[in-house]
Motif scaffolding. Structure first.
Motif: not given
Length: 297
Positions: A190, A209-211, A214, A263-264, A267
């Motif tokens: 990430w 690096p997206d939802k 995560a 992180l979720f 982000r």
């Protein structure tokens, strides 16, 4: 003047040697193997401990050197790796190959002296890392899954070195380190996403690096914690964990999960770095708690 030059060159040779074998990473892998050995052993043999430390270092060092030979052109494209010995032109491919081959032979011999099964698992880890994981890194995010297999071997390898046997106990140790690697490497993937992209590496499960990435990090963090406390229930043979040990490990896992949720939510690269550091803290402390729990029980 000449003595200054020679001392500088000697220092740079040592630095390059440390870098081609990734000494820091290698030492952390050796730590895992020694922890596995202490968990499996009935009477500690310092000879075996020394052989395991040396053999483990040789095997990881060999894998890292092969990896840097194969990826030398891609390493030159990324800021993180462009100053490595081969792309920077400080070490020839031939020199790196001699180091990698020597380390492979020395590693296999050293581990074989402990017992043949330990050498076999060491050989499997080098093969998977070099011949399967490394080429897949530029092809598919599934490379992380493949890389988690050799990455999970050291903890288990220690137990096999102690018992010359593979069963539920080393299998459990393997599972702990296997699941742990996903949040760990995806966190690295990430915050280094842009740099990895320059080299054409696909490290994240969704490719970015997206939802979605995560969510998978949260799921694998949860799996890691669940697998880590399984020995408290008493069906993992000689691998046992007291209630106090399980509570401590569970608490550590909750800390890692907090950073996974963070992180979720955010982000950001900063949140990814925090998760990476918390994952390193988790696996290190877990191994210390497991060993302490065995000897203090």
């Amino acid at each position: 003047m000449d003595s200054t030059k020679s001392s500088v060159s000697a220092a740079s040779v040592i630095t390059d040697f440390k870098e081609i074998t990734k000494m820091g990473l290698s030492i952390s892998v050796v730590f895992s193997a020694l922890a596995g050995y202490l968990l499996g052993v009935e009477t500690i043999s310092f000879t075996t401990l020394t052989l395991l430390a040396l053999g483990g270092y040789f095997m990881v060092g060999a894998s890292n050197a092969y990896n840097q030979i194969i990826e030398r052109d891609l390493d030159a494209l990324m800021d993180r790796t462009k100053n490595r010995p081969i792309p920077a032109g400080r070490m020839s491919v031939n020199t790196a190959f001699v180091i990698a081959t020597s380390f492979t032979i020395l590693g296999l011999i050293t581990l074989y002296i402990i017992n043949p099964k330990t050498a076999m698992w060491g050989a499997i880890s080098i093969f998977l890392y070099t011949s399967v994981y490394t080429p897949l890194k530029t092809k598919t995010p599934l490379a992380v899954f493949v890389g988690a297999l050799p990455g999970a071997i050291p903890f288990m390898l220690g137990w096999v070195a102690a018992r010359n046997d593979f069963g539920i106990e080393p299998g459990t140790l393997f599972a702990i380190q296997f699941f742990w690697q996903f949040p760990h490497f995806w966190a690295i993937g990430w915050f280094l996403h842009d740099d990895y992209k320059k080299g054409g590496f696909f490290m994240l499960p969704t490719g970015k690096p997206d939802k979605g990435t995560a969510v998978q990090i949260i799921l694998y963090s949860a799996w890691t914690v669940i697998v880590s406390v399984i020995p408290v229930f008493g069906f993992t043979g000689d691998l046992k964990l007291s209630i106090v040990g399980a509570i401590l490990v569970f608490g550590l896992g909750m800390l890692m999960l907090v950073y996974a949720f963070k992180l979720f939510k955010l982000r950001t690269t900063k949140a990814a770095k925090q998760l990476m550091l918390s994952s390193v803290f988790y696996i290190t402390m877990l191994q210390i708690i497991y060993v302490a729990d065995k000897f203090l029980r």
